[in-house]
Scaffold this active site. Sequence first.
Site, short mmCIF file in Angstrom:
data_model
loop_
_atom_site.label_atom_id
_atom_site.label_comp_id
_atom_site.label_asym_id
_atom_site.label_seq_id
_atom_site.Cartn_x
_atom_site.Cartn_y
_atom_site.Cartn_z
N THR A 269 10.88 0.79 -4.16
CA THR A 269 11.18 1.21 -5.53
C THR A 269 12.68 1.51 -5.71
OG1 THR A 269 10.86 3.08 -7.04
CG2 THR A 269 10.48 3.53 -4.75
N SER B 203 9.57 9.72 0.35
CA SER B 203 8.67 9.05 1.29
C SER B 203 8.91 7.54 1.28
CB SER B 203 7.20 9.37 0.97
OG SER B 203 6.80 8.78 -0.25
N ALA C 131 0.85 -1.20 0.00
CA ALA C 131 0.00 0.00 0.00
C ALA C 131 0.88 1.25 0.00
CB ALA C 131 -0.90 0.00 1.23
N TYR D 63 7.75 11.59 -3.70
CA TYR D 63 7.42 10.15 -3.70
C TYR D 63 8.61 9.32 -3.25
CZ TYR D 63 6.98 5.41 -5.61
OH TYR D 63 6.99 4.04 -5.77
P1 NAD Z 1 -0.95 1.66 -6.93
O1 NAD Z 1 -1.01 3.14 -6.75
O2 NAD Z 1 -1.48 1.06 -8.18
O3 NAD Z 1 -1.73 0.95 -5.72
C1 NAD Z 1 -1.59 1.35 -4.39
C2 NAD Z 1 -2.68 0.67 -3.57
O4 NAD Z 1 -2.51 1.08 -2.20
C3 NAD Z 1 -4.10 1.08 -3.98
O5 NAD Z 1 -4.93 -0.06 -4.07
C4 NAD Z 1 -4.55 2.01 -2.86
O6 NAD Z 1 -5.96 1.99 -2.64
C5 NAD Z 1 -3.78 1.44 -1.67
N1 NAD Z 1 -3.58 2.43 -0.61
C6 NAD Z 1 -3.10 3.70 -0.75
N2 NAD Z 1 -3.08 4.32 0.45
C7 NAD Z 1 -3.52 3.41 1.36
C8 NAD Z 1 -3.70 3.44 2.77
N3 NAD Z 1 -3.44 4.55 3.49
N4 NAD Z 1 -4.15 2.32 3.40
C9 NAD Z 1 -4.44 1.19 2.68
N5 NAD Z 1 -4.31 1.12 1.35
C10 NAD Z 1 -3.84 2.21 0.69
O7 NAD Z 1 0.57 1.27 -6.70
P2 NAD Z 1 1.44 0.13 -7.39
O8 NAD Z 1 2.00 0.65 -8.65
O9 NAD Z 1 0.66 -1.14 -7.40
O10 NAD Z 1 2.64 0.01 -6.35
C11 NAD Z 1 2.56 -0.88 -5.24
C12 NAD Z 1 3.83 -0.77 -4.42
O11 NAD Z 1 4.97 -1.08 -5.22
C13 NAD Z 1 4.07 0.66 -3.87
O12 NAD Z 1 4.58 0.53 -2.57
C14 NAD Z 1 5.10 1.24 -4.81
O13 NAD Z 1 5.89 2.20 -4.15
C15 NAD Z 1 5.90 0.01 -5.18
N6 NAD Z 1 6.55 0.05 -6.52
C16 NAD Z 1 5.84 0.39 -7.63
C17 NAD Z 1 6.46 0.37 -8.87
C18 NAD Z 1 5.69 0.71 -10.14
O14 NAD Z 1 6.30 0.77 -11.21
N7 NAD Z 1 4.39 0.88 -10.11
C19 NAD Z 1 7.80 0.01 -8.98
C20 NAD Z 1 8.49 -0.34 -7.82
C21 NAD Z 1 7.85 -0.34 -6.59
#
Ligand code: NAD
Length: 355
Positions: free
Chosen positions: A134, A162, A82, A159
């Site tokens: 990330t 954080s 999340a 981002y």
């Molecule tokens: P996303 O934005 O698609 O999904 C985030 C999810 O977290 C959503 O379902 C949202 O409702 C939930 N969420 C947000 N705030 C919340 C809270 N306070 N309590 C409970 N749920 C909450 O993100 P993503 O792209 O699926 O990324 C998931 C994880 O992977 C993140 O931690 C991100 O930093 C990490 N990440 C993403 C990428 C990328 O390319 N997308 C790459 C590396 C790492």
Amino acid sequence: MQTILITGGAGFIGSAVVRQFINETQCKVVNVDKLTYAGNLQSLASVSDNPRYVFEQVDICDAAEVARVLREHQPDAVMHLAAESHVDRSISGPADFIQTNIVGTYTLLEATRSYWSGLDAPRRAAFRFHHISTDEVYGSLGESGFFTEETAYEPNSPYSASKASSDHLVRAWHHTYGMPVVTTNCSNNYGPYHFPEKLIPLVILNAVNGKPLPIYGKGDNIRDWLYVDDHARALRLVLEKGKLGETYNIGGWNEKTNLEVVQSICAILDELHPQGAPHNKLITYVQDRPGHDRRYAIDASKIAKDLDWKPQETFETGLRKTVEWYLANTGWVHGVTSGDYQHWVEKNYANRSGA
Ligand code: NAD
Ligand code: TYD
């Protein structure tokens, strides 16, 4: 049967992880998600009726609710995905990023520590807290070199700052309290169910609809792309076999400039959706993102060597699958682009939350 608590399971990567656990293992999954604009339960429609799947609409910043969920479901592991995840949004409004990514991770760590301390010795020893992060925490690369697990943290956007903070909290909870943690830092993901504010889905949908394809600056910034199901497989492997306290970088060895990515999408669409060809006539150069990181590139040799992981998709096969998915799944796309998915959630899940 193992129970895995996944935060952010309604998001892009989280939903891929949930679908894999339900479809490819016998684990029970507890999806803890607040359902922000980025959380979409329609992405889980194929598994939501499975008796091994449970949804809890909970904010990870709500300590009492997180404690309740842990107590009720007694997980064997927590996978923490999340987050607020979009760099552009973090520039225009960082507050939610500080709240969810830092305060939320702290809240989840403390609730998990309390739950974990109360487990019997064998379950306490087997427990895992897997923090998903990330490569953006490492900052920006020049023309050469790669991010390794030893690269110093130099986050540049609200981002990435954080996320870097959350990584440090997880590390500290391991060193100070002995929490059994593993952390992964992954490069840019792409694939089905990706919210169309991010480059690849945005360009696919704009191109299909004859809208401009916005390229920041000159389009020469470089990202290292990984197909989302390959990331999900890597996460499951690290959860199962990763060494406690260790970090694993995950990446696809797929460096592309943004312009190359957009040109590749246009070429696939010219073939699969010839009505708008040539789609690259829609490319529009727009003002650059402030503080735009130049280049990301992951050295994924540690996870390859220690855990025998390698991606199954090349950028070419993964991108084609992704474009095909967006062309075929107009219902999901319509729900997301119209905002209908939030109403769908209210209608379909009002009395299922916490069931
Ligand atoms: P996303 O934005 O698609 O999904 C985030 C999810 O977290 C959503 O379902 C949202 O409702 C939930 N969420 C947000 N705030 C919340 C809270 N306070 N309590 C409970 N749920 C909450 O993100 P993503 O792209 O699926 O990324 C998931 C994880 O992977 C993140 O931690 C991100 O930093 C990490 N990440 C993403 C990428 C990328 O390319 N997308 C790459 C590396 C790492
Ligand atoms: P994005 O998908 O937002 O991921 P991140 O910022 O986490 O890497 O952006 C990927 C790259 O594409 C990044 O260099 C910014 C660029 N970009 C554009 O050129 N145009 C766009 O409309 C978007 C959303 C991103």
